[in-house]
Design a protein around this motif. Structure first.
Motif, PDB file in Angstrom:
ATOM      1  N   ALA A  34     -57.808   5.023  48.685  1.00  0.00           N
ATOM      2  CA  ALA A  34     -56.604   5.285  47.736  1.00  0.00           C
ATOM      3  C   ALA A  34     -57.018   5.737  46.373  1.00  0.00           C
ATOM      4  CB  ALA A  34     -56.041   3.995  47.688  1.00  0.00           C
ATOM      5  N   LEU A  35     -58.362   5.374  46.020  1.00  0.00           N
ATOM      6  CA  LEU A  35     -58.525   5.728  44.615  1.00  0.00           C
ATOM      7  C   LEU A  35     -59.032   7.379  44.594  1.00  0.00           C
ATOM      8  CD1 LEU A  35     -60.836   2.889  43.427  1.00  0.00           C
ATOM      9  CD2 LEU A  35     -58.805   3.268  42.789  1.00  0.00           C
ATOM     10  N   ILE A  36     -59.529   7.759  45.722  1.00  0.00           N
ATOM     11  CA  ILE A  36     -59.930   9.102  45.887  1.00  0.00           C
ATOM     12  C   ILE A  36     -58.563  10.056  45.896  1.00  0.00           C
ATOM     13  CG2 ILE A  36     -60.718  11.038  47.210  1.00  0.00           C
ATOM     14  CD1 ILE A  36     -63.053   9.196  47.983  1.00  0.00           C
ATOM     15  N   LEU A  37     -57.602   9.542  46.606  1.00  0.00           N
ATOM     16  CA  LEU A  37     -56.170  10.533  46.519  1.00  0.00           C
ATOM     17  C   LEU A  37     -55.578  10.338  45.242  1.00  0.00           C
ATOM     18  CD1 LEU A  37     -55.088   9.454  50.359  1.00  0.00           C
ATOM     19  CD2 LEU A  37     -56.151  11.604  49.240  1.00  0.00           C
ATOM     20  N   ALA A  38     -55.767   9.090  44.525  1.00  0.00           N
ATOM     21  CA  ALA A  38     -55.185   9.057  43.356  1.00  0.00           C
ATOM     22  C   ALA A  38     -55.857   9.976  41.965  1.00  0.00           C
ATOM     23  CB  ALA A  38     -55.179   7.691  42.915  1.00  0.00           C
ATOM     24  N   GLY A  39     -56.999  10.601  42.600  1.00  0.00           N
ATOM     25  CA  GLY A  39     -57.649  11.562  41.519  1.00  0.00           C
ATOM     26  C   GLY A  39     -58.917  11.015  40.906  1.00  0.00           C
ATOM     27  N   MET A  40     -59.249   9.754  41.409  1.00  0.00           N
ATOM     28  CA  MET A  40     -60.826   9.430  40.738  1.00  0.00           C
ATOM     29  C   MET A  40     -61.851  10.021  41.250  1.00  0.00           C
ATOM     30  SD  MET A  40     -60.494   5.290  40.168  1.00  0.00           S
ATOM     31  CE  MET A  40     -61.580   5.537  38.937  1.00  0.00           C
ATOM     32  N   ASP A  41     -62.927  10.491  40.451  1.00  0.00           N
ATOM     33  CA  ASP A  41     -63.931  11.130  41.006  1.00  0.00           C
ATOM     34  C   ASP A  41     -64.740  10.545  42.321  1.00  0.00           C
ATOM     35  OD1 ASP A  41     -66.399  12.419  40.941  1.00  0.00           O
ATOM     36  OD2 ASP A  41     -67.383  11.261  39.587  1.00  0.00           O
ATOM     37  N   PRO A  42     -64.673  11.552  43.279  1.00  0.00           N
ATOM     38  CA  PRO A  42     -65.383  10.721  44.678  1.00  0.00           C
ATOM     39  C   PRO A  42     -66.630  10.430  44.465  1.00  0.00           C
ATOM     40  CG  PRO A  42     -64.152  12.994  44.852  1.00  0.00           C
ATOM     41  CD  PRO A  42     -64.125  12.882  43.400  1.00  0.00           C
ATOM     42  N   TYR A  43     -67.559  10.966  43.592  1.00  0.00           N
ATOM     43  CA  TYR A  43     -68.729  10.663  43.491  1.00  0.00           C
ATOM     44  C   TYR A  43     -69.186   9.265  43.115  1.00  0.00           C
ATOM     45  CZ  TYR A  43     -70.232  15.397  44.786  1.00  0.00           C
ATOM     46  OH  TYR A  43     -70.256  16.567  45.195  1.00  0.00           O
ATOM     47  N   ALA A  44     -68.339   8.965  42.183  1.00  0.00           N
ATOM     48  CA  ALA A  44     -68.152   7.552  41.546  1.00  0.00           C
ATOM     49  C   ALA A  44     -67.626   6.644  42.065  1.00  0.00           C
ATOM     50  CB  ALA A  44     -67.458   7.641  40.058  1.00  0.00           C
ATOM     51  N   CYS A  45     -66.664   6.880  43.243  1.00  0.00           N
ATOM     52  CA  CYS A  45     -66.233   6.092  44.051  1.00  0.00           C
ATOM     53  C   CYS A  45     -67.022   5.601  45.364  1.00  0.00           C
ATOM     54  CB  CYS A  45     -64.658   6.516  44.625  1.00  0.00           C
ATOM     55  SG  CYS A  45     -63.436   6.622  43.480  1.00  0.00           S
ATOM     56  N   VAL A  46     -67.521   6.677  45.674  1.00  0.00           N
ATOM     57  CA  VAL A  46     -68.801   6.658  46.690  1.00  0.00           C
ATOM     58  C   VAL A  46     -69.778   5.618  46.189  1.00  0.00           C
ATOM     59  CG1 VAL A  46     -70.754   7.717  48.190  1.00  0.00           C
ATOM     60  CG2 VAL A  46     -68.248   8.717  48.081  1.00  0.00           C
ATOM     61  N   ALA A  47     -70.276   5.834  44.858  1.00  0.00           N
ATOM     62  CA  ALA A  47     -71.564   4.889  44.424  1.00  0.00           C
ATOM     63  C   ALA A  47     -70.930   3.555  44.286  1.00  0.00           C
ATOM     64  CB  ALA A  47     -71.866   5.522  42.702  1.00  0.00           C
ATOM     65  N   ALA A  48     -69.578   3.408  43.718  1.00  0.00           N
ATOM     66  CA  ALA A  48     -69.236   2.030  43.904  1.00  0.00           C
ATOM     67  C   ALA A  48     -69.198   1.400  45.108  1.00  0.00           C
ATOM     68  CB  ALA A  48     -67.885   2.028  42.735  1.00  0.00           C
ATOM     69  N   ALA A  49     -68.616   1.903  45.975  1.00  0.00           N
ATOM     70  CA  ALA A  49     -68.282   1.475  47.349  1.00  0.00           C
ATOM     71  C   ALA A  49     -69.700   1.025  47.892  1.00  0.00           C
ATOM     72  CB  ALA A  49     -67.439   2.305  48.000  1.00  0.00           C
ATOM     73  N   THR A  50     -70.539   1.884  47.805  1.00  0.00           N
ATOM     74  CA  THR A  50     -71.946   1.910  48.364  1.00  0.00           C
ATOM     75  C   THR A  50     -72.709   0.772  47.667  1.00  0.00           C
ATOM     76  OG1 THR A  50     -72.035   4.257  49.010  1.00  0.00           O
ATOM     77  CG2 THR A  50     -74.076   2.992  49.064  1.00  0.00           C
ATOM     78  N   ALA A  51     -72.792   0.635  46.372  1.00  0.00           N
ATOM     79  CA  ALA A  51     -73.217  -0.234  45.668  1.00  0.00           C
ATOM     80  C   ALA A  51     -72.851  -1.848  46.219  1.00  0.00           C
ATOM     81  CB  ALA A  51     -73.367  -0.343  44.150  1.00  0.00           C
ATOM     82  N   GLY A  52     -71.410  -1.855  46.065  1.00  0.00           N
ATOM     83  CA  GLY A  52     -70.814  -3.206  46.380  1.00  0.00           C
ATOM     84  C   GLY A  52     -71.116  -3.561  47.740  1.00  0.00           C
ATOM     85  N   ASN A  53     -70.864  -2.605  48.721  1.00  0.00           N
ATOM     86  CA  ASN A  53     -71.155  -3.116  50.239  1.00  0.00           C
ATOM     87  C   ASN A  53     -72.514  -3.421  50.389  1.00  0.00           C
ATOM     88  OD1 ASN A  53     -70.502  -1.718  53.539  1.00  0.00           O
ATOM     89  ND2 ASN A  53     -68.894  -3.194  52.301  1.00  0.00           N
ATOM     90  N   THR A  54     -73.634  -2.640  49.775  1.00  0.00           N
ATOM     91  CA  THR A  54     -74.880  -2.924  49.988  1.00  0.00           C
ATOM     92  C   THR A  54     -75.258  -4.470  49.383  1.00  0.00           C
ATOM     93  OG1 THR A  54     -75.400  -0.603  50.057  1.00  0.00           O
ATOM     94  CG2 THR A  54     -77.281  -2.299  49.580  1.00  0.00           C
ATOM     95  N   LEU A  55     -74.786  -4.722  48.417  1.00  0.00           N
ATOM     96  CA  LEU A  55     -74.983  -6.072  47.773  1.00  0.00           C
ATOM     97  C   LEU A  55     -74.358  -7.011  48.881  1.00  0.00           C
ATOM     98  CD1 LEU A  55     -74.697  -5.240  43.958  1.00  0.00           C
ATOM     99  CD2 LEU A  55     -76.954  -5.848  45.363  1.00  0.00           C
TER     100      LEU A  55
END
Length: 144
Positions: A34-55
């Motif tokens: 949803a965030l990527i399709l809304a135009g957010m930076d894919p790299y930042a989205c991947v970083a946030a999702a990876t960090a949250g999921n890893t923690l």
């Protein structure tokens, strides 16, 4: 939910991704998409999702490491079959099995079993991080 996610952006994605790795029925992939399709930076989205999921996976590891047997079974709804399957896979492949920590149904029990077996965070984090990063990066690539 999409409006709420867009309002909280990367912070919301991080929180949802954390919760998704802790036995809660949350779908972080939909939030990432949803965030990527809304135009957010894919790299930042991947970083946030990876960090949250890893923690979140580290929290599940901690529950396996210091939680009691009844807590794992009753509170986390970890069935005997799920746990036994995770134990067999972990016993066979060791920390490399944690590359599958991102998979539905099997991933959370694998993280808990790694904690139960006393696997150190030093050996736990790299394969978990790599697997989760690969999943989110592949999804972002498909959506971009």
């Amino acid at each position: 939910m999409e409006e709420l996610l867009l309002e909280y952006g990367l912070t919301g994605l991080f929180i949802l991704s954390f919760l998704a790795a802790t036995f809660l029925p949350v779908v972080s992939e939909a939030a990432l998409g949803a965030l990527i399709l809304a135009g957010m930076d894919p790299y930042a989205c991947v970083a946030a999702a990876t960090a949250g999921n890893t923690l979140g996976a580290m929290a599940t590891w901690g529950i396996g490491r210091w939680g009691s047997e009844p807590f794992l079974t009753r509170m986390l709804r970890l069935s005997a079959a799920q746990r036994e399957r995770a134990v067999r896979i972990f016993a066979r492949y060791g920390s490399w099995s944690l590359l599958l920590a991102w998979t539905p149904i099997l991933g959370d029990p694998l993280c808990a079993v790694a904690g139960l077996f006393g696997l150190s965070l030093k050996r736990f984090v790299p394969p978990v991080l790599l697997g989760k990063l690969a999943r989110y990066a592949a999804l972002a690539y498909l959506l971009s």
